[in-house]
Design an enzyme around this catalytic site. Structure first.
Site, PDB file in Angstrom:
ATOM      1  N   SER A   1      -1.357   1.925  11.465  1.00 60.38           N
ATOM      2  CA  SER A   1      -1.515   2.798  10.374  1.00 60.38           C
ATOM      3  C   SER A   1      -1.065   4.254  10.628  1.00 60.38           C
ATOM      4  O   SER A   1      -0.954   4.435  11.861  1.00 60.38           O
ATOM      5  CB  SER A   1      -3.037   2.783  10.006  1.00 60.38           C
ATOM      6  OG  SER A   1      -3.334   1.627   9.480  1.00 60.38           O
TER       7      SER A   1
ATOM      8  N   GLN B   1      -7.499  -3.394   1.782  1.00 62.68           N
ATOM      9  CA  GLN B   1      -6.152  -3.682   1.353  1.00 62.68           C
ATOM     10  C   GLN B   1      -5.875  -4.958   1.730  1.00 62.68           C
ATOM     11  O   GLN B   1      -5.270  -5.828   0.907  1.00 62.68           O
ATOM     12  CB  GLN B   1      -5.151  -2.428   1.497  1.00 62.68           C
ATOM     13  CG  GLN B   1      -5.546  -1.322   0.788  1.00 62.68           C
ATOM     14  CD  GLN B   1      -4.880   0.083   1.526  1.00 62.68           C
ATOM     15  OE1 GLN B   1      -4.465  -0.102   2.725  1.00 62.68           O
ATOM     16  NE2 GLN B   1      -4.743   1.102   0.750  1.00 62.68           N
TER      17      GLN B   1
ATOM     18  N   THR C   1       0.803  -1.227  -0.009  1.00 58.95           N
ATOM     19  CA  THR C   1       0.299   0.249   0.010  1.00 58.95           C
ATOM     20  C   THR C   1       1.014   1.099  -0.051  1.00 58.95           C
ATOM     21  O   THR C   1       1.992   1.039   0.135  1.00 58.95           O
ATOM     22  CB  THR C   1      -0.888  -0.118   1.334  1.00 58.95           C
ATOM     23  OG1 THR C   1      -0.112   0.264   2.490  1.00 58.95           O
ATOM     24  CG2 THR C   1      -1.730  -1.327   1.614  1.00 58.95           C
ATOM     25  N   CYS C   2       0.416   2.653  -0.016  1.00 56.14           N
ATOM     26  CA  CYS C   2       1.212   3.617  -0.055  1.00 56.14           C
ATOM     27  C   CYS C   2       2.218   3.595   1.278  1.00 56.14           C
ATOM     28  O   CYS C   2       3.231   4.394   1.416  1.00 56.14           O
ATOM     29  CB  CYS C   2       0.329   4.885  -0.036  1.00 56.14           C
ATOM     30  SG  CYS C   2      -1.001   4.837   1.333  1.00 56.14           S
ATOM     31  N   ASN C   3       1.510   3.135   2.317  1.00 52.27           N
ATOM     32  CA  ASN C   3       2.317   2.925   3.528  1.00 52.27           C
ATOM     33  C   ASN C   3       3.235   2.020   3.971  1.00 52.27           C
ATOM     34  O   ASN C   3       3.860   2.015   4.950  1.00 52.27           O
ATOM     35  CB  ASN C   3       1.375   3.629   4.663  1.00 52.27           C
ATOM     36  CG  ASN C   3       1.089   4.832   4.792  1.00 52.27           C
ATOM     37  OD1 ASN C   3       1.729   5.634   4.529  1.00 52.27           O
ATOM     38  ND2 ASN C   3      -0.149   5.168   5.228  1.00 52.27           N
TER      39      ASN C   3
ATOM     40  N   GLU D   1      -7.690   3.807  10.768  1.00 48.46           N
ATOM     41  CA  GLU D   1      -8.077   3.898   9.460  1.00 48.46           C
ATOM     42  C   GLU D   1      -8.606   2.675   8.828  1.00 48.46           C
ATOM     43  O   GLU D   1      -8.369   1.442   9.261  1.00 48.46           O
ATOM     44  CB  GLU D   1      -7.128   4.406   8.358  1.00 48.46           C
ATOM     45  CG  GLU D   1      -5.718   3.769   8.274  1.00 48.46           C
ATOM     46  CD  GLU D   1      -5.362   3.119   6.887  1.00 48.46           C
ATOM     47  OE1 GLU D   1      -6.571   3.121   6.140  1.00 48.46           O
ATOM     48  OE2 GLU D   1      -4.405   2.808   6.398  1.00 48.46           O
TER      49      GLU D   1
END
Lengths: 432, 274
Positions: A107, A118, A49-51, A112
């Site tokens: 997160s 995801q 994921t983006c993180n 979140e």
């Protein structure tokens, strides 16, 4: 336990490194195939994921840490040095990490909810490409269950944690459905457009736009299907509106108390002012009216701060749930260590049952054969449950796999290689 | 049997509502959807036990539980709880469940304190007309209680929103729209029930004029109750005051209507004919 994970997240790596470590959806099938093609990997799931960019593996034998980092560097296209910054968790620590991830505890924005979807997608992709085994299937379904449980049993995901959503949350405290409400947008800049987008996502559908420059007002109005109102808003526009969003760059109040009071005098339903401008666009005097609710940027920030604080409190409860679920998974795993012996036992007994059934069939009438079949199944079931219960008890209470080993040997037939394979697996389980 | 109906059951109901109160207070402080679902289910079970008790009581005394002031109070508690559960099916609400539980508990306590066991009930209460009248009036007042709760909720939410207190109450109360909508619904239904009750009783009184003493011994209180409910319903329907002021008026008139109901009950059991 044979579960390993390695990865990078927003805490361990900067954005540029995370960007390079990210695995695109197009590259994922190929990577999964490569991973499960590895002689020591029985199953793999890639969570990107983006993180975070994390690999969850079910190896036949535990990897050496250096080997695991090498594998990660190769999978994510990083250098060996970069792979050194990755965190590695094994066994129950890896389970704990995944459960914390699905619960939103790991997160960037605590609690979140997107991460749960995801993880589901990552697991679904691996499952589809036959990249998972029984252990990973159980691990991920349990992790998703844990994520849902944390969200239903705690308020960790409740309350807006961004200014834009705080404005929506305030609107929803007053109005049940935004699609029935009239929204007046004052200003046509970026902030107003963003607010309009969020309100539209929350159901907002009836709009008017008021802006100093009529051309910009018309252009903005056409993009959202709004009517153009005068600037500053006329009393009839204020009477029409249920929500007024203000975000102009005007140096003073655009909606002043005196002219607005005329519109509010006969007002009998709530009017919400969301004043996103600095300096403020709405005269604070208006908040004295019974049906007026006025909020400024400071108020939204205060709400966000309160929600974050509340989520932090809930995180303590969430951690307790995660801990309990990790223990439950570990218990399942411990019981499942005897799986090779169990399979051996079941298949041996079933084979004996079928052979004997065939041999004895001639002594019975055809109409009695189904009863005989039922009887033999029931008998075998009872014998198996008794042995399995004792094997489980021994393996969980005292980590004693002696009985499991004995059963494996006793029911293995003449296949020496099969016996050795099962014993090796049992020994490896016991060593971890 | 007598001990069970008039002592054990009411005490059991008090204990159960005490448990429900603790459960909802806990949910108010620690949101938990799973536990909330269980609490709602427990609420329905409680209603079932409550209904069973009142049914057995009705069978035993061959009349609805309206033969003493205490029985009417308990019957009203049952209706309030039923209203609450019906609303709960449409709108999830943590804090506003606590208020009806308090009302039910107070009514149960009042019922027990004023006495549930009837020795000599007023003879007019044995008429089926009186049963219809009392049941409708009590149901109407239960509805109006509901409107009072939602009025109070709207006032409370306004206070929270104006003072910008973004704490538990902020997220535990239903939206302002919901509270206004439910308040209006409760007012209309309450008014309808009280109007039917008042009209049917007046009709019966007219038919019965030549007969034995009328059961309608509290005409003034009943008329005042109907007038207050009518005023409330009219004001709601015409939107004379606006949502917030209407909420305040509802709370005030609900309190007045409760006093009038109490006055009526007193008239029936302790007063003379009007």
């Amino acid at each position: 336990m044979k579960i390993e994970m390695i990865g990078l997240n927003h805490r361990s790596a900067g954005l540029s490194l995370r960007e390079r470590a990210a695995v695109s959806p197009e590259a994922l099938p190929d990577l999964l195939q490569r991973l499960v093609g590895h002689p020591n990997i029985e199953g793999a799931v890639v969570l990107s994921t983006c993180n975070r960019a994390e690999l969850y593996l079910s190896p036949t034998y535990h990897f050496d840490e250096a080997e695991l980092r090498g594998l990660y560097a190769d999978a994510c296209g990083l250098t060996d040095d970069e792979a050194q910054t990755a965190y590695v968790y094994r066994d129950s620590a890896a389970v704990n990490q995944l459960f914390r991830v699905t619960s939103g505890l790991d997160s960037q924005m605590l609690g979140e909810i997107q991460i749960l979807a995801q993880v589901k997608t990552a697991y679904g992709t691996a499952l589809e490409l036959a990249g998972t085994n029984a252990i990973l299937n159980k691990l991920f379904t349990h992790a998703i269950f844990c994520g849902k449980k944390v969200r239903t049993r705690t308020a960790i995901s409740q309350g807006a944690v961004s200014v834009a959503y705080a404005a929506i949350e305030l609107a929803q405290r007053l109005f049940r459905k935004l699609d029935e409400k009239n929204i007046l947008l004052v200003g046509a800049g970026e902030t107003t457009r963003l607010a309009a987008k969020y309100l539209a996502d929350a159901g907002g559908a009836n709009w008017r736009v008021s802006n100093r420059t009529q051309e910009r007002a018309s252009e903005f109005a056409s993009t959202i299907g709004a009517q153009v109102a005068s600037f500053p808003p006329a009393p009839e526009d204020l009477s029409w509106a249920d929500i007024v969003v203000c975000a102009t760059a005007a140096p003073g109040a655009v909606i002043q108390a005196e002219p607005a009071k005329a519109a509010l005098r006969s007002r009998k339903r709530p009017l919400l002012f969301l004043d996103l401008a600095v300096p403020r666009d709405v005269d604070p005097e208006l908040s004295r009216h019974d049906e007026v609710y006025l909020y400024t940027v400071d108020d939204f920030q205060e709400l966000v701060a309160a929600n974050i604080k509340s989520r932090e409190k809930e995180a303590v409860r969430a951690e307790e749930i995660v801990e309990k679920e990790v223990a439950e998974f570990s218990e399942w795993y411990r019981q499942n260590r005897i799986a090779p012996s169990l399979q051996q036992l079941q298949s041996a007994l079933e084979s004996i049952r079928l052979t004997e059934l065939e041999n004895q069939a001639k002594h019975f009438r055809p109409e009695d054969l189904s009863e005989l079949d039922k009887f033999s199944k029931s008998l075998m079931k009872k014998v198996t449950s008794l042995i399995v219960a004792n094997m489980r008890r021994a393996s969980t209470d005292g980590s004693d796999l002696t009985l499991a080993r004995a059963i494996a040997v006793a029911f293995a037939g003449k296949d020496q290689q099969a016996i050795e394979e099962i014993l090796e697996k049992l020994n490896h389980e016991l060593s971890h | 049997m007598t001990l069970l109906l008039y002592t054990l059951f009411p005490c059991l109901m008090l204990v159960v509502f005490g448990g429900l109160f603790s459960l909802w207070m806990m949910l108010y402080h620690r949101p938990d959807e799973h536990l909330e679902k269980l609490a709602v289910r427990f609420g329905w079970i409680t209603l079932g036990v409550f209904a069973a008790w009142l049914l057995i009581l009705s069978i035993a005394q061959r009349q609805l539980p309206i033969l003493t002031a205490g029985q009417i109070s308990v019957f009203l508690a049952f209706l309030v709880w039923m209203d609450q559960l019906l609303v709960e099916r449409r709108i999830s609400q943590r804090f506003l469940t606590v208020l009806p539980i308090i009302i039910v508990t107070v009514l149960l306590l009042t019922g027990i304190a004023t006495g549930l066991r009837h020795t000599t009930a007023p003879v007019e209460l044995h008429s089926p007309w009186s049963a219809v009248h009392i049941v409708l009036s009590t149901a109407g007042v239960a509805m109006l209680f509901g409107s009072g709760v939602y009025g109070a909720g709207a006032i409370l939410l306004r206070r929270v929103l104006i003072r910008k207190q973004f704490g538990r109450l902020f997220s535990a109360l239903p939206s302002m729209d919901d509270m206004h909508r439910l308040r209006a619904l409760a007012v209309y239904h309450g008014w309808l029930l009280i109007t039917i009750s008042f009209a049917s009783s007046t009709l019966f009184m007219f038919i019965q004029r030549a007969g034995t003493p009328s059961f309608f011994s509290h005409l003034h209180e009943m008329f005042a109750l109907w007038l207050a409910a009518t005023l409330l319903a009219l004001s709601e329907n015409r939107n004379w005051l606006g949502d917030q002021r209407q909420a305040k008026l509802t709370v005030a008139l609900t309190a007045l209507m409760f006093l009038l109901l109490a006055g009526s009950v007193t008239q029936i059991f302790f007063g003379g004919q009007s």
